[in-house]
Design an enzyme around this catalytic site. Structure first.
Site, PDB file in Angstrom:
ATOM      1  N   VAL A 212       0.874  -1.172   0.000  1.00  0.00           N
ATOM      2  CA  VAL A 212       0.000   0.000   0.000  1.00  0.00           C
ATOM      3  C   VAL A 212       0.913   1.223   0.000  1.00  0.00           C
ATOM      4  CG1 VAL A 212      -1.989  -1.055   1.121  1.00  0.00           C
ATOM      5  CG2 VAL A 212      -0.154  -0.170   2.507  1.00  0.00           C
ATOM      6  N   CYS A 213       0.529   2.280  -0.706  1.00  0.00           N
ATOM      7  CA  CYS A 213       1.510   3.347  -0.918  1.00  0.00           C
ATOM      8  C   CYS A 213       0.844   4.704  -1.071  1.00  0.00           C
ATOM      9  CB  CYS A 213       2.273   3.147  -2.222  1.00  0.00           C
ATOM     10  SG  CYS A 213       2.746   1.489  -2.568  1.00  0.00           S
ATOM     11  N   THR A 214       1.671   5.731  -1.117  1.00  0.00           N
ATOM     12  CA  THR A 214       1.212   7.062  -1.499  1.00  0.00           C
ATOM     13  C   THR A 214       2.172   7.592  -2.565  1.00  0.00           C
ATOM     14  OG1 THR A 214       0.434   7.444   0.752  1.00  0.00           O
ATOM     15  CG2 THR A 214       0.671   9.381  -0.674  1.00  0.00           C
TER      16      THR A 214
ATOM     17  N   ARG B  49      -5.232   8.176   3.836  1.00  0.00           N
ATOM     18  CA  ARG B  49      -3.959   8.875   3.717  1.00  0.00           C
ATOM     19  C   ARG B  49      -4.081   9.988   2.688  1.00  0.00           C
ATOM     20  NH1 ARG B  49      -1.390   4.535   1.362  1.00  0.00           N
ATOM     21  NH2 ARG B  49      -3.307   3.377   1.629  1.00  0.00           N
TER      22      ARG B  49
END
Ligand SMILES: *[C@@H]1O[C@H](CO)[C@@H](O)[C@H](O)[C@H]1NC(C)=O
Ligand SMILES: *[C@@H]1O[C@H](CO)[C@@H](O)[C@H](O)[C@H]1NC(C)=O
Ligand SMILES: *[C@@H]1O[C@H](CO)[C@@H](O)[C@H](O)[C@H]1NC(C)=O
Ligand SMILES: *[C@@H]1O[C@H](CO)[C@@H](O)[C@H](O)[C@H]1NC(C)=O
EC number: 3.5.1.23
Length: 376
Positions: A123-125, A314
């Site tokens: 999972v990332c931004t 996020r």
């Protein structure tokens, strides 16, 4: 196995109650803990080009694989899962041209297991932003290892602990000239974060999608092999695409094994987009639109036309901090601060990469999130 994992994924998220979510204090952070560089020579044979890296990181890769196997055996105590994966995935290893590489380490079948893991638990931004002079910045946090073994004593996830020492920057060269750069984990052959200096920047984020999410991967393992692994597509684009337009075309039109988000930046004003993909189609391309005030695009792991899962937002804090920074003041250090704001920075965050395409700047930093910090 994989569906089982997604059920746990959802339950774990719903079971944890947060008291501290609604507020965001945008962070200011010093950059430290730079990641080491290795050169990968594309002119040498595929099984030779990784020798240096793998011999340096052999112990760490073996530790990680053992940790993953232990976790898999916790879920499926019979050991059947590993057996199945070993049996079917030899073909994959051969396909990936890394057989000899991992023969060196005596772990051929298992390596594939570990490569598949990356496609599932990330999972990332990621974001692309343009400043008032038309310079393009691209940055990402890589958060990996969701729910893979929470260590109660250390207040941390087990897998990211193993991954941090494996994190490296790679400089891929032909004729002694850089073709592209990437932040990677030793032993992983796909690409999640990369740049062709002067041309484009690219990151991939996972897209969870209940219908069809992992079916392609399962079909692939069982022998129906007509799609691309997502992070192989990014690798192929980084190695072979020579313009923003060409990269965009390949990322929107290639059939894949699972859905994904591709975040792509070019080298001219307005060239930045988030491509939302299903396995077979492109669902949306969200572009920078400077005329209408959109000077950045930002993606976590949710479709932009939907709200993020309320326990995993996020997106709003990152956007809030970008808005507070303003286009006038945007820069790589400012973006690093945005990506250091909790919960954009969380216990899963393994590294932050900052890229500026026109100067060819490519910097990556190891991250950890001191308490109090949320688990994802
Ligand atoms: C690359 O550089 C090395 C030494 O720096 C040299 O030995 C080698 O011949 C060069 N290769 C090419 C293809 O120019
Ligand atoms: C890039 O193109 C070359 C030549 O067509 C090909 O041999 C190579 O496999 C491609 N690389 C990737 C990663 O697809
Ligand atoms: C931008 O990319 C194009 C290829 O799309 C290339 O021809 C051009 O030289 C690049 N511009 C700069 C300033 O590097
Ligand atoms: C950030 O600014 C944009 C454009 O003005 C606005 O649409 C968006 O709602 C803002 N987001 C947050 C979280 O403040």
């Amino acid at each position: 196995a994989i569906y089982y994992s997604s059920i746990i994924f959802i339950t774990v998220r719903l079971n944890v109650v947060f008291t501290c979510l609604p507020f965001t204090v945008c962070s200011v952070q010093k950059r430290s803990r730079k990641i080491p560089w290795y050169t990968i020579n594309l002119d040498s044979a595929p099984h030779k080009r990784w020798n240096q890296l793998i011999s340096d990181k052999k112990v760490e890769v073996t530790n990680l694989i053992q940790a993953i196997k232990n976790l898999a055996n916790d879920f499926f105590p019979s050991g059947k899962l590993i057996e199945l994966v070993d049996k079917h995935l030899n073909a994959v290893t051969a396909f990936l041209n890394i057989v000899s590489l991992f023969k060196v380490m005596h772990i051929a079948g298992e390596v594939m297991f570990f490569n598949v893991f990356y496609e599932i638990f990330t999972v990332c931004t990621s974001l692309v932003a343009e400043d008032t002079t038309g310079k393009l910045y691209h940055a990402r946090n890589l958060d990996f290892g969701l729910f893979l073994g929470w260590d109660i004593k250390k207040h941390s996830w087990e897998i990211p602990e193993y991954l941090r020492p494996l994190t490296v920057n790679l400089d891929f060269q032909r004729n002694n000239k850089t073709i592209f750069k990437s932040t990677n984990f030793a032993g992983y052959v796909g690409m999640l974060t990369g740049m062709r200096p002067g041309i484009f920047t690219l990151t991939m984020n996972e897209r969870f999608n209940i219908d069809g999410g992992y079916i392609g991967i399962i079909e692939w393992i069982l022998g129906k092999r007509d799609g691309f692994w997502m992070s192989f597509l990014t690798r192929s684009v980084l190695e072979n695409a020579t313009s923003y337009a060409q990269a965009k075309d390949q990322l929107t039109n290639t059939k894949m094994l699972a859905p994904a988000y591709f975040i792509l930046g070019g080298n001219r004003s307005g060239e930045g987009c988030v491509i939302t993909r299903s396995r077979k189609a492109c669902l949306d391309v969200w572009e920078l639109d400077l005329k209408h005030g959109s000077w950045y695009v930002l993606e976590t792991n949710y479709d932009r036309w939907k709200d993020p899962l309320f326990l995993d937002n996020r997106r709003t804090p990152a956007m809030k901090c970008l808005n507070e920074t303003t286009q006038k003041k945007i820069s790589l250090p400012a973006i690093y601060d945005v990506l250091s704001t909790k919960p954009v920075l969380n216990k899963l965050t393994t590294y932050t990469t900052l890229m500026e395409v026109s100067s060819g700047t490519f910097e990556a930093y190891l991250r950890d999130c001191p308490d109090p910090c949320i688990p994802w």
